[in-house]
Enzyme design. Structure first.
Site, short mmCIF file in Angstrom:
data_model
loop_
_atom_site.label_atom_id
_atom_site.label_comp_id
_atom_site.label_asym_id
_atom_site.label_seq_id
_atom_site.Cartn_x
_atom_site.Cartn_y
_atom_site.Cartn_z
N HIS A 1 4.61 -5.74 -15.43
CA HIS A 1 3.69 -4.74 -15.99
C HIS A 1 4.06 -4.39 -17.43
CE1 HIS A 1 0.70 -3.48 -13.14
NE2 HIS A 1 1.54 -3.04 -12.22
N GLU B 1 -3.61 -4.57 -12.65
CA GLU B 1 -3.07 -4.84 -11.31
C GLU B 1 -3.36 -6.26 -10.81
OE1 GLU B 1 -0.84 -3.18 -10.31
OE2 GLU B 1 -1.10 -1.21 -11.24
N GLU C 1 1.09 8.10 -12.53
CA GLU C 1 -0.14 7.33 -12.32
C GLU C 1 -0.79 7.84 -11.04
OE1 GLU C 1 0.25 3.06 -11.87
OE2 GLU C 1 -1.90 2.80 -12.10
N GLY D 1 4.67 1.81 -3.50
CA GLY D 1 5.82 0.92 -3.49
C GLY D 1 6.75 1.18 -4.67
N ALA D 2 6.16 1.19 -5.87
CA ALA D 2 6.98 1.37 -7.06
C ALA D 2 6.07 1.65 -8.24
CB ALA D 2 7.81 0.12 -7.33
N HIS E 1 7.00 -7.59 -10.03
CA HIS E 1 5.69 -6.98 -10.33
C HIS E 1 5.85 -5.85 -11.36
CE1 HIS E 1 1.58 -5.58 -9.02
NE2 HIS E 1 2.05 -4.47 -9.56
N GLU E 2 6.73 -4.92 -11.08
CA GLU E 2 6.87 -3.77 -12.00
C GLU E 2 7.37 -4.23 -13.37
OE1 GLU E 2 5.37 -1.32 -10.83
OE2 GLU E 2 5.44 -1.99 -8.75
N GLU F 1 5.66 1.37 -12.65
CA GLU F 1 6.12 0.62 -13.82
C GLU F 1 6.37 1.46 -15.08
OE1 GLU F 1 2.96 0.37 -12.45
OE2 GLU F 1 1.44 0.22 -14.02
N1 0A1 Z 1 1.06 0.96 -10.60
C1 0A1 Z 1 1.88 0.86 -9.45
C2 0A1 Z 1 1.29 1.42 -8.22
C3 0A1 Z 1 1.22 2.88 -8.08
C4 0A1 Z 1 0.01 3.50 -8.16
C5 0A1 Z 1 -0.10 4.86 -7.96
C6 0A1 Z 1 1.06 5.57 -7.68
O1 0A1 Z 1 1.00 6.90 -7.44
C7 0A1 Z 1 -0.18 7.55 -7.23
C8 0A1 Z 1 2.27 4.94 -7.63
C9 0A1 Z 1 2.36 3.60 -7.85
C10 0A1 Z 1 2.05 -0.62 -9.12
O2 0A1 Z 1 1.11 -1.38 -9.23
O3 0A1 Z 1 3.12 -1.00 -8.72
ZN ZN Z 2 1.01 -2.91 -10.26
#
Ligand code: 0A1
Ligand code: ZN
Length: 867
Positions: free
Chosen positions: A304, A323, A124, A264-265, A300-301, A267
């Site tokens: 998702h 989000e 992502e 942070g993390a 959270h993850e 999904e």
């Molecule tokens: N979707 C993840 C957040 C996230 C977004 C971008 C990243 O790399 C560019 C990594 C993680 C979340 O909302 O936790």
């Molecule tokens: Zn998220």
């Protein structure tokens, strides 16, 4: 290689894809320097007419390309740094590509990269295109089958999304595993991890009887530290079944912790990848805030899986669809696990600290932006935190029942699709029968509404008129605003704290609580049968993400602090008094606030977590934001003076709290954490007394039985200018030097310490052998702690703080553009300061802008900040 020119992508230009890819089979032949990726995709044209197929790609070395088994002639396709274009493909065909990539050379931590000699992916938002050429957009959903091959001794564990269907040995000491994910997904949810791990395992039985095998993979030696994450995961799974009727949908759920991670993390379907800081925790090394963050992010993850994975986003403009909704679900989960009012206050603090500043500066953008250059720059507090607030308001406006029905409708109707905010809102319009078109303004307009209210009470008639108005200041690209609907959760108390019922005009009965919505620029709400002069509280539980000028007197706020039934209102009343004292030099009121906080101390044993929050005054950043012409030095002095008044008034009690022995055995429970939070708040207040209280902090440090206590004592030593700070730091370093997450804290506490030598210290730390520009956690521990938690040093009048941050970002940019760009966001406040500071900030930003090789990410942030 220099990035291509920045191109603006616009929501208004959205076009559905001309081709679909329904199935993809990937074979990874893993090697740190040269990994081969073979991708076989089944491609289908969606329209009638022959059209070129443009696949996304970056940093790829194309080895071969064929269609339906026939190698393509060089004239049939073209390759540029960002695309592979096949000029006239058939309507339905098998595309086979082999690309070569170098994970070891990937410092951007996007696509396939190495972290501590383990392979890991981050796709992502647009990282999959750094693995193979693909339609790398969230509205192309495919089924993935993944074969991973690697050296068995170095990479014994091979993981990807979905279920493991086969594994075995190969020649030459290699082995393989095949993973099949039955759920079609967008490419950003693809994941692969391979290496040596220690893992812990558990199980979860879903409501319908499916047994899910749970695994958490961490660095060898760290297994036990993942227990709290595992416990959080099981609680999250249960909570989503109970609260939203959502069950998990695969036979296994794995989490991998990595040391080098930009966020942070993540999904990824069935294979979440986490920053190790949000997985690893134990009694000795983690603070209560760490435990809380682990619970929140694991939740959270996991959440998702339904809000993001099964229902994904049509395009990246819809990022808040997954989000904002998932932040809301996460916050509700945490509220149910701990104390709801305390959780709410913490969420509001975070919103104010991160999002209000963004909304008020040059980087302001709507919850659903209408254009971007690099989508990585839009993983913001506005999309996440304000996006969560928007869902909370939606719930208030349609009501709990219609909200619950709307959510179920959304899950059923949109399952398996790539959806839009409109698709989501339509479910609630249907479930509630309300017209929600005005509500869409919350998604479309940037800026924090400023709400103003004034009341008039007529003793003779018992009529109370409350006039409430709203205004949103212009934001970049949006000069004119139209009013969004603002939910007001309103009630009244009398001076002595008694609740006052009132009959809203048009209503048949008197009520003690009113759920109103301000839909116009200004409305006067009339209440009859009001027996006494009321003190209104308009935003119970912070019912809308707005600023409020309610014009209440200090006496009225003191009454709220003492008596309002809503904990948020009680807390906010104290904060408002403190803000008034610090911003308008209303020092005369300081003793009254000190007395009121004394009452919080009196009842602290009932709810120590709440008392801890009450005792912490608004921070310097909040004051800077609230001040029309902020002078960080003056504001800091005003804040210290008020803190000193409060600390001196309650010194004996605060010292008793700060000196109380730590509780053993350690428990991460909300209750125990609340007691430690009170202790930390006491230490923090005492720090305003300076070096004279240093003995208390040194003792607290030496006697600490948990990381929360040790960190609070260090922080107090850092604030108090005591020489004991350096001794304690040295001791801390020697004890924890082998634990990177704890050493991050060591960097952070120094960078955040508001001492005169703060800048010299961060400069020295940048040269420290443990500083590593390639590790995002370490970089943030130094740079983000300095720029965000040490505003006085960051905004130093001579521009030295600005130069430090810009220089560091410049050094990071060629390695990790997403990280560099994000580091620069504290510049968002630069236009609020005096001429001299503005000049310094501007020249620091212009120095970056002038770099010809600057990444697209950083260029976008710099240019928008300067504009
Ligand atoms: N979707 C993840 C957040 C996230 C977004 C971008 C990243 O790399 C560019 C990594 C993680 C979340 O909302 O936790
Ligand atoms: Zn998220």
């Amino acid at each position: 290689m220099r990035d291509a020119e920045n191109v603006t992508v616009r929501l208004a230009d959205y076009q559905p894809p001309t081709y679909s890819i329904d199935d993809i089979a990937l074979v990874f032949s893993l090697d740190a320097d040269a990994t081969l990726v073979a991708a076989r995709s089944q491609v289908r044209r969606r329209g009638e007419a022959v059209a070129p197929l443009a696949l996304d790609g970056k940093r790829l070395d194309l080895q071969s390309i064929s269609i339906d088994g026939v190698v393509l002639d060089g004239s049939a396709y073209s390759v540029d740094p960002e695309k592979l274009i096949i000029h006239a493909p058939p309507a339905n065909f098998r595309l086979e590509l082999v690309t070569r990539i170098s994970p070891a050379a990937n410092t951007a931590l996007e696509g396939l990269y190495m972290s501590s000699n383990r392979f890991c992916t981050q796709c992502e938002a647009e990282g999959f295109r750094a693995i193979t050429y693909f339609l790398d957009r969230p509205d192309v959903l495919a089924r993935y089958a993944v074969r991973i091959e690697a050296d068995k001794a170095n990479y014994p564990t091979l993981l990807s999304n979905g279920n493991l269907t086969e594994s075995g040995d190969m020649e030459g000491g290699r082995h393989y595993a095949i993973w099949v994910d039955p759920h079609p997904k967008p490419s950003y949810l693809f994941a692969l991890c391979a290496g040596k791990y220690e893992s812990i395992h558990d199980q979860f039985a879903t409501k319908s009887g499916r047994n899910v095998a749970l695994g958490i993979y961490v660095d060898p030696g760290d297994g036990e530290r993942a227990r709290y994450a595992m416990d959080s995961l099981k609680r999250a799974m249960k909570w989503d079944e109970d609260t939203f009727k959502r069950e998990y949908d695969l036979d296994l759920f794995n989490i991998v912790a990595v040391r080098d991670f930009n966020f942070g993390a993540m999904e990824n379907k069935g294979l979440n990848v986490f920053n190790s800081s949000l997985i690893l925790a134990d009694a000795e090394t983690a603070t209560d805030a760490d435990f809380e963050a682990i619970e929140a992010v694991v939740g959270h993850e996991y959440f998702h899986n339904w809000t993001g994975n099964r229902i994904t986003c049509r395009d990246w403009f819809q990022l808040c669809l997954k989000e904002g909704l998932t932040v809301f679900r996460e916050q509700e989960f945490c509220a149910d696990q701990r104390s709801r009012p305390v959780q709410r206050i913490k969420d509001v603090k975070r919103l104010r600290a991160r999002q209000f500043g963004e909304d008020a500066g040059p980087l302001a953008h709507p919850v659903r932006p209408s254009s971007y250059q690099k989508i990585d720059n839009f993983y913001t507090a506005t999309v996440y935190e304000k996006g969560g607030e928007v869902i909370r308001m939606l719930k208030r406006i349609v009501g709990e029942d219609a909200f619950a029905r709307g959510m179920q409708l959304y899950f059923e109707r949109r399952d398996g699709t790539a959806s839009t905010v409109e698709d989501f809102i339509a479910c609630f319009a249907e479930s509630s029968g309300q017209d929600l078109s005005q509500f869409m303004r919350w998604y479309e307009q940037a800026g924090t509404p400023a709400v103003k209210s004034r009341g008039r009470y007529d003793e003779k008639t018992g009529l109370y008129e409350l006039t409430v108005s709203q205004h949103i200041a212009p934001t970049p690209g949006q000069a004119k605003k139209t009013p969004p609907p603002i939910p007001l959760w309103l009630s009244f108390i009398a001076k002595d704290g008694a609740r006052i019922a009132a009959k809203l005009e048009g209503d048949t009965i008197s009520r003690i609580e009113h759920h109103l919505v301000l839909v116009n620029e200004e409305t006067t709400f009339r209440f009859n049968d009001v027996l006494e002069a009321p003190i209104p509280a308009l935003l119970h539980s912070f019912s809308a993400p707005v600023t409020l000028d309610d014009g209440l007197s200090i006496e009225e706020r003191l009454a709220q602090m003492a008596h309002d039934p809503d904990p948020f209102t009680r807390w906010e009343a104290g904060q408002a008094i403190a803000r008034e004292i610090m911003l308008s030099d209303a020092k005369a009121h300081a003793p009254a606030l000190a007395i009121a906080l004394g009452r919080e101390l009196d009842r602290a044993q009932e709810d120590p977590a709440f008392a801890a929050l009450a005792l912490r005054l608004p921070d310097l950043n909040e004051l800077i934001l609230a001040s029309p012409s902020p002078d960080p030095e003056k504001l800091h002095a005003a804040r210290e003076s008020l803190r000193k008044t409060i600390a001196a008034a309650h010194r004996v009690r605060l010292e008793a709290i700060a000196g109380a022995p730590g509780e053993l055995p350690f428990s991460p429970s909300a209750d125990a954490a609340g007691r430690r939070a009170l202790k930390s708040a006491a230490l923090d207040l005492l720090a305003s007394l300076g070096a004279e209280a240093a003995g208390v902090f040194s003792d607290a440090y030496q006697n600490a039985t948990s990381m929360t206590e040790a960190a609070a004592a260090l922080d107090a030593l850092g604030q108090s200018n005591s020489e004991a700070f350096d001794d304690a730091l040295e001791q801390f370093y020697q004890r924890w030097r082998e634990n990177p997450l704890v050493i991050d804290k060591w960097f952070a506490v120094q960078a955040a310490s508001p001492r005169r030598d703060a800048l010299a210290r961060v400069r020295r730390l940048r040269e420290h052998p443990d500083f590593n520009i390639r590790n995002p956690n370490r970089v943030r521990a130094l740079a983000a702690s300095f720029a965000m938690r040490n505003p006085r040093a960051f905004h130093a009048a001579d521009g030295s703080g600005y130069r430090f941050l810009a220089d560091l970002a410049q050094a990071i940019d060629p390695l990790n553009p997403a990280l560099a760009a994000r580091l620069l966001t504290p510049f968002e406040s630069w236009k609020r300061f005096d001429e001299q500071r503005q000049q310094h900030a501007k020249s620091a930003l212009e120095q970056l802008k002038a770099l010809p090789e600057l990444s697209k990410n950083t260029r976008e942030v710099v240019e928008r900040t300067l504009a």
